[in-house]
Design a protein around this motif. Structure first.
Motif, PDB file in Angstrom:
ATOM      1  N   CYS A 130     -16.154   0.064  40.429  1.00  0.00           N
ATOM      2  CA  CYS A 130     -16.827  -1.165  40.852  1.00  0.00           C
ATOM      3  C   CYS A 130     -17.938  -1.609  39.898  1.00  0.00           C
ATOM      4  O   CYS A 130     -18.477  -2.703  40.046  1.00  0.00           O
ATOM      5  CB  CYS A 130     -17.382  -1.019  42.265  1.00  0.00           C
ATOM      6  N   ILE A 131     -18.297  -0.760  38.938  1.00  0.00           N
ATOM      7  CA  ILE A 131     -19.412  -1.090  38.036  1.00  0.00           C
ATOM      8  C   ILE A 131     -18.884  -1.351  36.623  1.00  0.00           C
ATOM      9  O   ILE A 131     -18.239  -0.502  36.007  1.00  0.00           O
ATOM     10  CB  ILE A 131     -20.455   0.046  38.013  1.00  0.00           C
ATOM     11  N   LYS A 149     -24.136  -4.456  36.721  1.00  0.00           N
ATOM     12  CA  LYS A 149     -23.311  -5.643  36.909  1.00  0.00           C
ATOM     13  C   LYS A 149     -21.965  -5.163  37.435  1.00  0.00           C
ATOM     14  O   LYS A 149     -21.348  -4.264  36.865  1.00  0.00           O
ATOM     15  CB  LYS A 149     -23.130  -6.384  35.586  1.00  0.00           C
ATOM     16  N   LEU A 150     -21.514  -5.747  38.555  1.00  0.00           N
ATOM     17  CA  LEU A 150     -20.277  -5.294  39.172  1.00  0.00           C
ATOM     18  C   LEU A 150     -19.050  -5.837  38.446  1.00  0.00           C
ATOM     19  O   LEU A 150     -19.098  -6.895  37.803  1.00  0.00           O
ATOM     20  CB  LEU A 150     -20.239  -5.728  40.642  1.00  0.00           C
ATOM     21  N   SER A 151     -17.968  -5.094  38.544  1.00  0.00           N
ATOM     22  CA  SER A 151     -16.698  -5.554  37.972  1.00  0.00           C
ATOM     23  C   SER A 151     -16.224  -6.791  38.737  1.00  0.00           C
ATOM     24  O   SER A 151     -16.503  -6.942  39.939  1.00  0.00           O
ATOM     25  CB  SER A 151     -15.646  -4.448  38.076  1.00  0.00           C
ATOM     26  N   GLU A 152     -15.527  -7.661  38.048  1.00  0.00           N
ATOM     27  CA  GLU A 152     -15.097  -8.923  38.644  1.00  0.00           C
ATOM     28  C   GLU A 152     -14.234  -8.687  39.882  1.00  0.00           C
ATOM     29  O   GLU A 152     -13.289  -7.897  39.861  1.00  0.00           O
ATOM     30  CB  GLU A 152     -14.313  -9.741  37.609  1.00  0.00           C
ATOM     31  N   GLY A 153     -14.610  -9.357  40.952  1.00  0.00           N
ATOM     32  CA  GLY A 153     -13.851  -9.244  42.196  1.00  0.00           C
ATOM     33  C   GLY A 153     -14.139  -8.000  43.003  1.00  0.00           C
ATOM     34  O   GLY A 153     -13.499  -7.772  44.038  1.00  0.00           O
ATOM     35  N   ARG A 156     -30.027  -1.590  41.341  1.00  0.00           N
ATOM     36  CA  ARG A 156     -30.265  -3.025  41.486  1.00  0.00           C
ATOM     37  C   ARG A 156     -29.022  -3.777  41.024  1.00  0.00           C
ATOM     38  O   ARG A 156     -28.566  -3.583  39.884  1.00  0.00           O
ATOM     39  CB  ARG A 156     -31.475  -3.418  40.651  1.00  0.00           C
ATOM     40  N   ILE A 157     -28.460  -4.573  41.887  1.00  0.00           N
ATOM     41  CA  ILE A 157     -27.252  -5.327  41.549  1.00  0.00           C
ATOM     42  C   ILE A 157     -27.649  -6.650  40.895  1.00  0.00           C
ATOM     43  O   ILE A 157     -28.386  -7.445  41.479  1.00  0.00           O
ATOM     44  CB  ILE A 157     -26.390  -5.619  42.798  1.00  0.00           C
ATOM     45  N   ARG A 158     -27.151  -6.858  39.666  1.00  0.00           N
ATOM     46  CA  ARG A 158     -27.490  -8.079  38.918  1.00  0.00           C
ATOM     47  C   ARG A 158     -26.212  -8.860  38.604  1.00  0.00           C
ATOM     48  O   ARG A 158     -25.139  -8.287  38.428  1.00  0.00           O
ATOM     49  CB  ARG A 158     -28.180  -7.710  37.595  1.00  0.00           C
ATOM     50  N   SER A 159     -26.356 -10.190  38.509  1.00  0.00           N
ATOM     51  CA  SER A 159     -25.205 -11.012  38.125  1.00  0.00           C
ATOM     52  C   SER A 159     -24.939 -10.899  36.628  1.00  0.00           C
ATOM     53  O   SER A 159     -23.817 -11.095  36.159  1.00  0.00           O
ATOM     54  CB  SER A 159     -25.460 -12.476  38.506  1.00  0.00           C
ATOM     55  N   SER A 160     -25.991 -10.585  35.859  1.00  0.00           N
ATOM     56  CA  SER A 160     -25.846 -10.367  34.414  1.00  0.00           C
ATOM     57  C   SER A 160     -26.993  -9.479  33.933  1.00  0.00           C
ATOM     58  O   SER A 160     -28.036  -9.386  34.591  1.00  0.00           O
ATOM     59  CB  SER A 160     -25.862 -11.702  33.651  1.00  0.00           C
TER      60      SER A 160
END
Length: 615
Positions: free
Chosen positions: A501-502, A525-529, A555-559
């Motif tokens: 997932c990462i 940054k999470l893997s797409e989807g 910490r979950i970031r969009s980028s």
């Protein structure tokens, strides 16, 4: 009358001088003592006199003196000699270890660790000390870069060895388990074989090739990037490390207590320093705050070794009526905070604390011989003259020294944090890392003050105050220190990004009130989807990372922001920390009881920062 006037004038000037320079005699004495020890090592260099030779001399002079105290057992210097002879003969008789080989040791604090190292040097070999916390890819990496073809592991670590056994078998590595028998054909037992061999001395000709430039041991350090690196400790460097105790004030009547891991430089120098002085060492298998002072009383300990975390743990134990009922007079170590320092001596008595600064692979050390709370040493003309070093301006964002128009480094001003660099010379060599020329070269800094000079880059920021005391400030690069261990952010990031997932991870350390060092945190940054699979991430880091390296916060970031050369930017993330009241990104906290990364709520944040939740 004139004579009395001259005498009074001299006395007045002397008192005035000492008033303005109260540490003058301490400063001079320290430098003179270090120069004396340097001359001693030079003498040893000429005669190839090693720590092992010193051990033989001590065995001959005081064979029945207690050397190692462990649990309820006492081993004399003669016992240590005979048991290390037996360990050496087991390896010799198998034919698997020959002169000049390196053998990897994978075990905790126990006397066998010491017998094995002594035995290996008697065979003309060296040892690689593997951190017993590492697993999987890190374990394989550390073993492989040592060049060893033999591994000796503790019985309780057999499962960890079995994880990497296919790779070890492919390389035809011989594996000994410290047990009386082994059920698996892939392992060889060791202790039963020690009972079957002679304790007679090992022939001297087996180590006749050794010089003070020969490898004595490989000790691992995170350095600034990547996996742990094997720092080469020659027999000459080992002498320099072993002389820290006498420089710090240890004497021949002391009993030293070591609860630090022997695979660390600090723990191991407690052992070799005891040999150098012919004194007794009380060894603990693992640090215990609740048993610490009971051990000190049981073994009549007078000197303790510490890291900052140990001192804080001791101060956090419940107060007892016998807190000051002990014989400890001296503490040697590094990383103690000023507030913990004050609390420690207020509670446990007027124990002299000798805080030092140094790196396993480094060529320079500092010692706070004056007892100034919070300092790691003093900046003096004499010390800098005979042991050249500098604090130079450092650009944290660019991660490189600041240079003037001529291309030379600029010295930091008083009170300004600067990168500590130490001149590399015959008196202060830098051996580098084994099988890692690129990282070795990164630690060498050229043209610092003049064209052609060469300095060791410590990777640490220090500062000097107006009274010339030196203070540690922070580490630079991609390493932070937690639980007394150096954590490589790149290694942790490599492990985290193996989770499905990462996609990308930026790992760094954040400060937590009341705790030494920095706590691991990862911006990902999470893997797409994909969504954040908190349970899977927990299982992954638990299986592949030692406890001290597992990120406590995610910490979950969009980028993830990067530099022009695609290096992750950490400064802003470090500054923002892990406060959910100020950060809008999803935050998670490693919950060991729940075996999960749980959402970091304001209540959890308050519990962590107040100390109610221990991490």
């Amino acid at each position: 009358m004139f004579v009395w006037i001259v005498f009074a004038a001299v006395l007045f000037l002397s008192l005035a001088f000492l008033f303005h320079h109260p540490y003058f005699f301490q400063d001079v004495h320290h430098v003179l003592f270090k120069l004396k020890l340097r001359r001693l090592v030079r003498k040893y260099y000429q005669t190839n006199y090693t720590i092992l030779d010193r051990f033989f001399d001590v065995v001959k002079a005081q064979p029945d003196k207690p050397f190692i105290l462990f649990r309820d057992e006492t081993f004399t210097y003669r016992d240590a000699d005979e048991l290390s002879n037996k360990a050496a003969r087991v390896l010799l008789h198998t034919g698997l270890v020959k002169q000049g080989d390196t053998v990897a040791l994978f075990l905790g604090n126990e006397p066998m660790f010491l017998w094995l190292w002594l035995g290996l040097v008697k065979l003309g070999c060296s040892a690689a000390f593997l951190n017993y916390n590492i697993r999987s890819k890190s374990l394989l990496h550390c073993f492989n870069c040592s060049g060893a073809r033999t591994l000796i592991a503790a019985e309780e670590l057999q499962d960890a060895v079995e994880e990497v056994l296919p790779s070890l078998s492919e390389q035809q590595v011989s594996v000994f388990i410290l047990a009386d028998r082994c059920t698996s054909p892939d392992f060889k037992s060791f202790k039963d074989k020690m009972n079957q061999v002679s304790s007679e001395p090992i022939p001297k000709n087996l180590r006749s090739h050794l010089t003070l430039q020969s490898p004595a041991v490989y000790i691992y350090t995170s350095g600034t990037t990547g996996f742990p690196k094997a720092a080469l400790i020659t027999h000459s460097k080992l002498w320099s490390l072993s002389l820290l105790p006498p420089v710090s004030g240890v004497n021949s009547k002391d009993v030293v207590y070591v609860s630090l891991p022997l695979y660390h430089t600090a723990g191991f120098l407690g052992f070799t320093g005891s040999i150098e002085m012919g004194i007794t060492l009380a060894l603990r298998n693992k640090f215990s705050a609740s048993q610490f002072w009971d051990d000190c009383r049981k073994y009549n300990v007078t000197v303790i070794q510490y890291i900052g975390e140990i001192m804080r743990y001791l101060c956090n134990t419940p107060r007892k009526i016998n807190d000051r009922r002990h014989k400890v007079r001296l503490a040697i170590g590094n990383g103690i905070r000023a507030d913990v320092w004050k609390e420690f001596i207020n509670r446990f008595g007027n124990i002299q604390i000798r805080e030092f600064y140094g790196a396993t692979e480094g060529n320079f050390s500092l010692l706070n011989y004056s007892g100034k709370i919070g300092a790691v040493g003093r900046d003096t003309y004499l010390h800098k003259k005979y042991f050249p070093y500098s604090l130079i301006k450092f650009d944290v964002d660019k991660e490189q020294p600041v240079r003037d128009s001529a291309g030379f480094c600029i010295e930091a001003a008083k009170g300004e944090p600067g990168l500590l660099v130490c001149e590399i010379s015959m008196n202060a060599p830098f051996s580098g890392y084994v099988r890692d020329l690129q990282q070795t070269e990164k630690k060498r800094l050229h043209n610092v003050h003049k064209k052609g000079d060469l300095y060791f880059n410590t990777g640490d920021l220090l500062s000097i105050d107006e009274d010339n005391f030196i203070y540690f400030q922070d580490r630079v690069g991609d390493t932070f220190r937690w639980k007394g261990e150096n954590v490589s952010t790149n290694e942790v990031a490599d492990v985290i990004t193996l989770v499905d997932c990462i996609k990308e991870a930026n790992v760094y350390g954040v400060t937590v009130p009341g705790l030494e060092g920095r706590v691991g945190m990862a911006a990902v940054k999470l893997s797409e989807g994909q969504s954040f699979d908190s349970v899977d991430v927990f299982k992954h880091v638990e299986n592949l990372l030692p406890a001290y390296a597992r990120p406590r916060f995610i910490r979950i970031r969009s980028s993830l922001d990067v530099t022009g050369t695609f290096k992750h930017l950490k400064a802003t993330l470090v500054e923002e920390g892990f406060n959910p009241n100020q950060i809008t990104d999803p935050l998670y906290f490693l919950d060991e009881k729940d075996k999960n990364y749980v959402p970091l709520t304001a209540d959890i944040f308050n519990s962590v920062t107040s100390g109610k939740v221990k991490i």
